[in-house]
Scaffold this motif. Structure first.
Motif, short mmCIF file in Angstrom:
data_model
loop_
_atom_site.label_atom_id
_atom_site.label_comp_id
_atom_site.label_asym_id
_atom_site.label_seq_id
_atom_site.Cartn_x
_atom_site.Cartn_y
_atom_site.Cartn_z
N SER A 198 0.86 -1.17 0.20
CA SER A 198 -0.06 -0.25 -0.09
C SER A 198 0.65 1.37 0.10
N LYS B 157 0.91 2.18 -6.96
CA LYS B 157 0.37 1.28 -7.89
C LYS B 157 -0.83 2.23 -8.64
N SER B 158 -1.56 2.84 -7.96
CA SER B 158 -2.78 3.53 -8.34
C SER B 158 -2.43 4.67 -9.25
N THR B 159 -1.29 5.28 -8.88
CA THR B 159 -0.86 6.52 -9.35
C THR B 159 -0.18 6.15 -10.79
N1 LIG Z 1 -3.39 13.59 -4.39
C1 LIG Z 1 -2.13 13.26 -3.61
N2 LIG Z 1 -1.66 13.92 -2.99
C2 LIG Z 1 -0.79 13.71 -2.16
N3 LIG Z 1 -0.17 12.52 -2.12
C3 LIG Z 1 -0.72 11.65 -2.97
C4 LIG Z 1 -1.89 11.98 -3.55
N4 LIG Z 1 -2.23 10.58 -4.34
C5 LIG Z 1 -1.21 9.69 -3.94
N5 LIG Z 1 -0.40 10.16 -3.10
C6 LIG Z 1 0.86 9.62 -2.43
O1 LIG Z 1 1.40 9.00 -3.44
C7 LIG Z 1 1.87 7.58 -3.07
C8 LIG Z 1 1.35 6.42 -3.73
O2 LIG Z 1 -0.02 6.40 -3.83
P1 LIG Z 1 -1.02 5.30 -4.37
O3 LIG Z 1 -2.23 5.72 -4.19
O4 LIG Z 1 -0.43 5.10 -5.75
O5 LIG Z 1 -0.60 4.04 -3.71
P2 LIG Z 1 -1.13 2.64 -4.11
O6 LIG Z 1 0.04 1.57 -4.30
O7 LIG Z 1 -2.25 2.31 -5.03
O8 LIG Z 1 -1.81 1.94 -2.64
P3 LIG Z 1 -2.77 1.22 -2.31
O9 LIG Z 1 -2.51 -0.20 -2.21
O10 LIG Z 1 -3.14 1.55 -0.79
O11 LIG Z 1 -4.03 1.75 -3.18
C9 LIG Z 1 1.32 7.33 -1.37
O12 LIG Z 1 2.47 7.77 -0.61
C10 LIG Z 1 0.25 8.58 -1.49
O13 LIG Z 1 0.30 9.06 -0.14
#
Ligand SMILES: Nc1ncnc2c1ncn2[C@@H]1O[C@H](COP(=O)(O)OP(=O)(O)OP(=O)(O)O)[C@@H](O)[C@H]1O
Ligand SMILES: [Mg+2]
Lengths: 393, 293
Positions: free
Chosen positions: B73, B77-79
């Motif tokens: 997490s 990934k989502s980014t």
């Molecule tokens: N709009 C935003 N503003 C500031 N930081 C952000 C924003 N969106 C994402 N982040 C940061 O970017 C990083 C990556 O976020 P992301 O959502 O891509 O994670 P993820 O791998 O999809 O996590 P998860 O498995 O929980 O969904 C995280 O540290 C998050 O705090």
């Protein structure tokens, strides 16, 4: 292609309106209240104006009053002969003339007596004073010439002195003199004391002798409203020349009175319109609030639509159509509601006349407000990155 | 403008080089690519400190690949998926989707790109609650400007495929979570996109519905779709042909899993264990680097 895109946006907007009934109703409410109150208030203002105008028109806007203000017995009074020759010499300006005097005599019939208001005049006054005889007749030139003791009475006199029975052919006493009732007027008011029906009319020739009073007022009548002002000015000149002074008399007409009254009611209407526009603005603020809240509520929806390929223009045309339909519908409901309440007010005895220019104005205004406030926040949301819109809660 | 995936050949270009995307890209490298990312960075400014959500990601994904992106997490990934899906713009770096350079496009063109080339499946379904299942599936086709008859047949075919044709007049609230996700899959595939992007599609579902959804992903893959699936669940990642591991905004592993690939139906219960402990089983260089943190 353009049209089918519009059709799709329209369908989507309708789905959204129908799918969010509560929100749609709230949005429309502001407009309904704003438009309705403008229509109701300006209607009441217009009604008051119309009532005043109608009353005066009824009294006759074709009438010119010459009044001696120094008292009828003053030596500086204009003579009846002069007035009669003016009438004869100026047929292009005036068509009728009647000497006039008024008194408050005691009228007696049997054991009953009342004080009523008496008009004394010539035969032409039947038309000048806009009188309608319902039963019997008005007096004749012959009766005027011979100073006959005849009278025409209002319905209040019939109620009070003749027990509600048609008094034509009966007699009564005015200040002790016996008069024959030859006619009765149509009910103009409600046959109560002090109303328009509490009156009695006799020939002026009879009256000058009965009350030992000279004529102090003359009514002239013009065939057309157009000559009223010219005739008024000309009479002024004529009398000034005859008396050698421009003081001690007044020549006036209903038109100038109407003008000043219209001015007054115009102020009233403007005031009411002012209050109404405040409510329209308040309604507009309501729309703005609902639209702003609903767009931020709908930012996620906008995000989803953008994610699956909606262009900014697609989103905007949907919101534009939504707000046009909502404010337009609200405007129409407001108009219907406003007119109905206006009718209700009229039915309750107050006068109300729908001002159609205000109907159009308030509708256009509310539409503009709705569209502006519907579109402005949507524009902001449509420009967001899809992901930012999707993330919003 | 739009080339069939097979024709597009992408080069590893130096970022500074100014090239007309398709032709030059095709000329330099002899590989087919559905997705090319080049040194993509996404930096969020949080007060004084910067969050490097993506810290220089470069990536090629070929047509018809079934790729899983896995990572803990917050790893980005989502980014990453949002970049691939043109839902967000990178702070720096360039990217091509099916031969089209997304990093150079305007808002409206990106909308068209998403509409024509991409199908999204989100963890939270993201269906419009006021619209019926059919209307939700129809929506991207409306934005595509298709005539009604065509929309109807495509949307019905898509709902048929996810087994929800009989429920097409239901609102999302009248459907179970698994059914809602199936509607969103139907919406993603109705327009026959070149690429399907799924961000934790089973994340909100129980394991049985999850298995169903994964079976659907396999079916879509078999039909020739390119699929990028994001998950933090190793057992799900193992069902893909290729597993890319991401950590702290960097790609730390890229494994060909086609030999071990498991179907949705034959996932063993043990595979549902914690992804972190199973990470060591992944072959390849630095699989989930620093997993034992
Ligand atoms: N709009 C935003 N503003 C500031 N930081 C952000 C924003 N969106 C994402 N982040 C940061 O970017 C990083 C990556 O976020 P992301 O959502 O891509 O994670 P993820 O791998 O999809 O996590 P998860 O498995 O929980 O969904 C995280 O540290 C998050 O705090
Ligand atoms: Mg995520």
């Amino acid at each position: 292609m353009m049209f089918s895109k519009f059709k799709q946006s329209f369908k989507m907007a309708m789905k959204s309106i129908v799918g969010n009934k509560g929100r749609s109703a709230l949005t429309m409410l502001g407009i309904v209240i704003g438009v309705a109150s403008v229509i109701i208030l300006t209607g009441i203002g217009g009604g008051a104006t119309k009532e005043v105008t109608d009353t005066i028109s009824e009294m006759g806007t074709n009438r010119i009053t010459v009044m001696m203000t120094r008292g009828a017995n003053s030596s500086r009074s204009i003579r009846l002969k002069d007035m009669q020759s003016y009438l004869e010499d100026n047929p292009e300006l005036v068509s009728m003339m009647s000497p006039y005097l008024t008194a408050q005599p005691t009228v007696k019939q049997g054991t009953k007596n009342i004080v009523t208001s008496l008009d004394a005049c010539d035969t032409s006054y039947e038309q000048i004073g806009n009188l309608t005889v319902e039963s019997g007749r008005f007096f004749s030139d012959y009766e005027v010439e011979k100073r006959k003791k005849v009278c025409v009475v209002g319905t209040y006199i019939m109620q009070e002195l003749f027990g509600g029975v048609d008094p034509v052919g009966q007699s009564l006493k005015i200040n002790g003199s016996l008069f024959e009732v030859i006619g009765m007027y149509e009910e103009s008011d409600d046959s109560t004391e002090g109303s328009g029906d509490d009156k009695i009319t006799i020939p002026y020739t009879t009256a000058t002798r009965l009350f030992s009073q000279n004529i102090n007022t003359y009514y002239f009548y013009t065939d057309s409203e157009d000559t009223v002002v010219a005739a008024t000015n000309d009479l002024n000149r004529y009398i000034t020349a005859k008396l050698g002074t421009d003081e001690g008399f007044r020549v006036s007409n209903m038109l100038s009175l109407l003008d000043s009254l219209n001015e007054m009611t115009g102020v009233l209407t403007a005031m009411l319109a002012g209050i109404a526009s405040i409510s329209l603005v308040v309604g507009g603020i309501g729309i703005m609030n609902i639209m702003t809240v609903s767009v931020s509520e709908r930012t996620r929806e906008i995000g989803i639509r953008k994610a699956i390929g909606a262009r900014t223009t697609d989103i905007l045309s949907q919101f534009l159509i939504e707000s046009v339909v909502l404010s337009g519908l609200g405007g129409v409901i407001g108009i219907v509601f406003g007119i109905l309440v206006g009718k209700l007010v009229a039915a309750l005895g107050m006068s109300s006349a729908t001002q159609w220019n205000m109907v159009v104005l308030s509708f256009v205004f509310s539409l503009a407000v709705g569209v502006f406030f519907g579109l402005a926040p949507a524009k902001k949301a449509a420009k967001l990155n899809p992901i930012d819109a999707l993330r919003s809660e | 403008m739009v080339a069939a995936p097979e024709e597009v050949q992408v080069a590893a270009v130096t970022p500074e080089e100014e090239i007309p995307a398709e032709a030059a890209v095709r000329a330099v490298l002899g590989v087919n690519a559905m997705i090319v990312l080049e040194d993509i960075k996404k930096i969020y400014k949080m007060g004084d400190s910067d969050v490097h959500a993506l810290d220089g990601v470069s990536l090629h994904i070929k047509p018809h690949e079934f790729v899983a992106i896995i990572g803990p997490s917050g790893s980005g990934k989502s980014t990453l998926m949002n970049m691939i899906g043109c839902l967000d713009v990178p702070t720096s770096g360039r990217y091509w989707i099916d031969g089209i350079e997304g990093s150079k496009m305007k808002d409206n063109d990106l909308a068209d790109l998403r509409n024509k080339k991409l199908g999204f499946i989100f963890q939270q379904y993201n269906l419009l609650s006021k619209l019926s299942a059919f209307e939700n599936v129809e929506l991207p086709l409306i934005y595509k400007g298709l005539p009604m008859v065509k929309r109807r047949s495509l949307a019905e075919a898509a709902l048929d495929k996810v087994g929800l044709r009989d429920k097409m007049n239901h609102k999302p609230t009248e459907l179970s979570g698994g059914q809602q996700q199936r509607v969103s899959i139907a919406r993603a595939l109705a327009g026959k996109p070149a690429l399907i992007l799924a961000d934790e599609p089973t994340g909100a579902l129980d394991s049985k519905s999850g298995v169903e959804i994964m079976q659907m992903m396999h079916d879509l893959h078999e039909e020739g779709n390119t699929i990028v699936l994001i998950t933090h669940d190793l057992s799900i990642a193992k069902q893909a042909q290729r597993i890319i591991t991401i950590r702290d905004g960097k790609i730390t592993g890229d494994v060909d899993n086609s030999a071990d690939q498991q179907g949705a139906g034959n996932v063993k219960p043990s595979a549902l264990d914690d992804a972190e402990t199973k990470a060591a089983e992944l072959k390849g260089p630095s699989a989930i680097g620093g997993a034992a943190e």
